[in-house]
Scaffold this motif. Sequence first.
Motif, PDB file in Angstrom:
ATOM      1  N   ALA A   1      -9.743 -62.726 -11.294  1.00  0.00           N
ATOM      2  CA  ALA A   1     -10.638 -62.488 -10.161  1.00  0.00           C
ATOM      3  C   ALA A   1     -12.043 -62.244 -10.685  1.00  0.00           C
ATOM      4  CB  ALA A   1     -10.163 -61.274  -9.353  1.00  0.00           C
TER       5      ALA A   1
ATOM      6  N   ARG B   1     -16.385 -61.735 -10.222  1.00  0.00           N
ATOM      7  CA  ARG B   1     -17.145 -60.628  -9.647  1.00  0.00           C
ATOM      8  C   ARG B   1     -17.049 -60.592  -8.129  1.00  0.00           C
ATOM      9  NH1 ARG B   1     -22.816 -60.424 -13.096  1.00  0.00           N
ATOM     10  NH2 ARG B   1     -21.895 -59.751 -15.072  1.00  0.00           N
ATOM     11  N   GLY B   2     -17.032 -61.777  -7.521  1.00  0.00           N
ATOM     12  CA  GLY B   2     -16.905 -61.833  -6.076  1.00  0.00           C
ATOM     13  C   GLY B   2     -15.476 -61.735  -5.611  1.00  0.00           C
ATOM     14  N   ARG B   3     -14.568 -61.474  -6.599  1.00  0.00           N
ATOM     15  CA  ARG B   3     -13.142 -61.341  -6.335  1.00  0.00           C
ATOM     16  C   ARG B   3     -12.480 -62.653  -5.937  1.00  0.00           C
ATOM     17  NH1 ARG B   3     -11.455 -57.467  -9.390  1.00  0.00           N
ATOM     18  NH2 ARG B   3     -12.875 -55.692  -9.306  1.00  0.00           N
ATOM     19  N   GLU B   4     -13.162 -63.772  -6.104  1.00  0.00           N
ATOM     20  CA  GLU B   4     -12.494 -65.042  -5.899  1.00  0.00           C
ATOM     21  C   GLU B   4     -11.578 -65.284  -7.094  1.00  0.00           C
ATOM     22  OE1 GLU B   4     -16.230 -65.840  -8.206  1.00  0.00           O
ATOM     23  OE2 GLU B   4     -15.619 -64.614  -6.479  1.00  0.00           O
ATOM     24  N   GLN B   5     -10.361 -65.747  -6.832  1.00  0.00           N
ATOM     25  CA  GLN B   5      -9.377 -65.904  -7.891  1.00  0.00           C
ATOM     26  C   GLN B   5      -9.338 -67.338  -8.381  1.00  0.00           C
ATOM     27  OE1 GLN B   5      -5.526 -64.355  -6.793  1.00  0.00           O
ATOM     28  NE2 GLN B   5      -6.338 -62.325  -6.260  1.00  0.00           N
ATOM     29  N   SER B   6      -9.117 -67.483  -9.686  1.00  0.00           N
ATOM     30  CA  SER B   6      -8.967 -68.806 -10.268  1.00  0.00           C
ATOM     31  C   SER B   6      -7.884 -68.748 -11.340  1.00  0.00           C
ATOM     32  CB  SER B   6     -10.290 -69.282 -10.886  1.00  0.00           C
ATOM     33  OG  SER B   6     -10.691 -68.420 -11.938  1.00  0.00           O
TER      34      SER B   6
ATOM     35  N   ARG C   1      -9.685 -57.300 -14.422  1.00  0.00           N
ATOM     36  CA  ARG C   1      -9.794 -58.314 -13.375  1.00  0.00           C
ATOM     37  C   ARG C   1      -8.712 -59.389 -13.492  1.00  0.00           C
ATOM     38  NH1 ARG C   1     -16.328 -59.158 -13.935  1.00  0.00           N
ATOM     39  NH2 ARG C   1     -16.976 -57.176 -13.006  1.00  0.00           N
TER      40      ARG C   1
END
Length: 312
Positions: free
Chosen positions: A156, A158-163, A196
């Motif tokens: 995740a 910084r914007g908490r979008e996961q990849s 994260r």
Amino acid sequence: MRADRLVAVLLLMQARVRVTAAQVAGELEISVATARRDLEALSTAGIPVYPQPGRNGGWQLIGGARTDLSGLTASEAQALFLLVGPAASIAPDAQAALRKLVRALPQTFREEAQAAAEAVVIDPARWGEHTKERPEVVRRLQDAVVRRVKVRLVYAGRGREQSERLVDPLGLVDKDDIWYLIAGTPKGQRTFRVERVVSAEVTGEGFERPADFDLTAAWNEVVEQMEGRRSGLTATVLMDERHLWVMQDRLGRHCEVIGTEGDRVRITVTAPTPLMIAQHLAGWGGSIEVLDPPSVQAELARLGTELAARYG
């Protein structure tokens, strides 16, 4: 670290009489070229390690199968045990290894080496905690680093979008109780903040660790890049010299002395934005004087107006 590896090579040779570079590489999970350089470094340093040519040749400790690690000087032995000792205070396996290393040292070095090993104790638990375990994901990643196997991360940002990405775990760094993973990716070397990491799946797929990779050097580069991003703006400040140590203690490398004016010192303070510099300095009130830039002066004035309106 290379010093750790050289000691490991010596202990391996102590146990096996004669070794090849390929055998050292296999045992320590390094490249054959790195193993050969380590063996040559030991020989160059004056330790009786010599190559034996021929079909059944290899590298051998002259004088028999055992060594007391006498290639170490007294100060080198102290330095080594100052590093190893704190780890032994929290890891039973490290305690056993430390005892073996002490026995391997020359008799004249043992007392000081033992004292160095016992000079520092690490207690990672905070007050009120009995023990502090490493996070499970850290142990999993550490195992992958040692075994040289790829890891599938769900991360995740910084914007908490996961990849999701498949990485080559090269090393772990613990900085002030925050863990970082340095790993190879298709886009080059990257640093991941372990807290994260949503999930880490250790695969069975191996990878070749770059022969020239040095974890300490890699982390130093990360630190320099981070500090560079944090130091986007510089303010010039006058303050009493007797309070300088407080400012330096709070700001570290972001506070530098550039001159003196009587009993006052001229310093620079760096941070990414004028507001962040003003926040660092506002608590000093009238005991400091910001000479420039105007943007920091304006932020201090705004903060002062807000505080006066609320509390005046």
